[in-house]
Design a protein around this motif. Structure first.
Motif, short mmCIF file in Angstrom:
data_model
loop_
_atom_site.label_atom_id
_atom_site.label_comp_id
_atom_site.label_asym_id
_atom_site.label_seq_id
_atom_site.Cartn_x
_atom_site.Cartn_y
_atom_site.Cartn_z
N GLY A 225 -42.07 29.09 -63.81
CA GLY A 225 -41.44 30.08 -62.97
C GLY A 225 -40.54 29.42 -61.93
N SER B 215 -40.40 33.78 -56.65
CA SER B 215 -41.55 34.67 -56.47
C SER B 215 -41.13 35.89 -55.67
CB SER B 215 -42.70 33.93 -55.77
OG SER B 215 -42.29 33.52 -54.47
N ASN C 13 -39.72 41.98 -67.54
CA ASN C 13 -41.11 41.50 -67.59
C ASN C 13 -42.00 42.49 -68.32
OD1 ASN C 13 -40.45 43.02 -65.11
ND2 ASN C 13 -42.63 42.81 -64.62
N ILE D 276 -42.40 33.66 -60.81
CA ILE D 276 -41.91 34.61 -61.81
C ILE D 276 -41.57 33.87 -63.10
CG2 ILE D 276 -40.07 36.24 -62.35
CD1 ILE D 276 -39.85 36.83 -59.36
N LYS D 277 -42.28 34.19 -64.18
CA LYS D 277 -41.99 33.58 -65.47
C LYS D 277 -40.82 34.33 -66.11
CE LYS D 277 -42.73 31.00 -69.15
NZ LYS D 277 -41.55 31.42 -69.93
#
Length: 225
Positions: A71, A74, A107, A117-118
């Protein structure tokens, strides 16, 4: 073993070697660490993510897929399912230039607050404008979520994640697209492929001549009996 069978086995062996040489990959990929500097609604953030770029031939171009292994930002609040939409650019260099726009799915699950955050895999299509070795490097990443936009720029001048040997649409086989009609420069592997192909061709011609002479001799022998 008869002479004809030995000749056939030698021919098959040479052709097999030629096929192996010609199947050598025309792409070079590597995972590159990209140090993203992100401008977010709540201030600046930074994170390093290994970036992988892969390609698949698609018609007259290539389908590029950019993958993030970690990630890069965020959110101070939870992002519900489908709330985050990523996109990016891949910078094109080497024999060609420009940018490839890539995008991916939102997502698929909620992302908890203050959690990296991937980014999903991002894909787009590249169509060569020039022939030669082309580099693909991770560029600016954009994350849109809850009406806000986060922009992440590589801050460490990363190297290419992928290099392809491409041919522009309409460029004649065996020539460059610069109008000079010159043969492209070849390296050791290219020379080996060319020699392997030539060897297979010469062997084919030699085998055909031997078989023709053998059959001709058999035909003359039959006629003389």
């Amino acid at each position: 073993m008869s002479y004809q069978k030995r000749t056939a086995l030698a021919l098959a062996s040479a052709l097999a070697g030629t096929v192996v040489l010609m199947a050598a990959p025309a792409a070079h990929a590597t995972v590159v660490d990209v140090n993203y500097k992100c401008k977010t609604p709540i201030g600046d953030k930074a994170a390093v993510s290994p970036i992988d770029i892969k390609s698949v031939k698609s018609g007259g171009g290539y389908r590029l897929t950019m993958s993030f292994q970690k990630g890069v930002s965020s959110s101070p609040v939870e992002l519900g399912k489908g709330a985050m939409n990523p996109s990016a650019v891949i910078t094109v260099g080497g024999a060609d230039s420009g940018q490839v726009q890539v995008s991916g799915a939102a997502n698929s699950a909620a992302i908890p607050a203050n959690t990296p955050i991937k980014i999903s895999d991002l894909s787009g299509t590249y169509t060569p404008k020039k022939s030669g070795k082309v580099d693909f490097t991770a560029g600016v990443l954009t994350i849109k979520a809850l009406g806000t936009t986060t922009t992440c720029t590589p801050g460490n001048n990363p190297g290419p994640s992928l290099q392809l040997d491409v041919k522009a649409s309409g460029a004649p086989q065996g020539t460059s697209d610069d109008g000079g009609g010159q043969l492209p420069k070849t390296g050791p592997l290219d020379s080996a492929v060319a020699l392997g192909t030539l060897g297979g061709t010469v062997l084919l011609a030699g085998a055909a001549g031997v078989l023709w002479l053998t059959r001709r001799g058999q035909g003359q022998g039959a006629a003389g009996r």
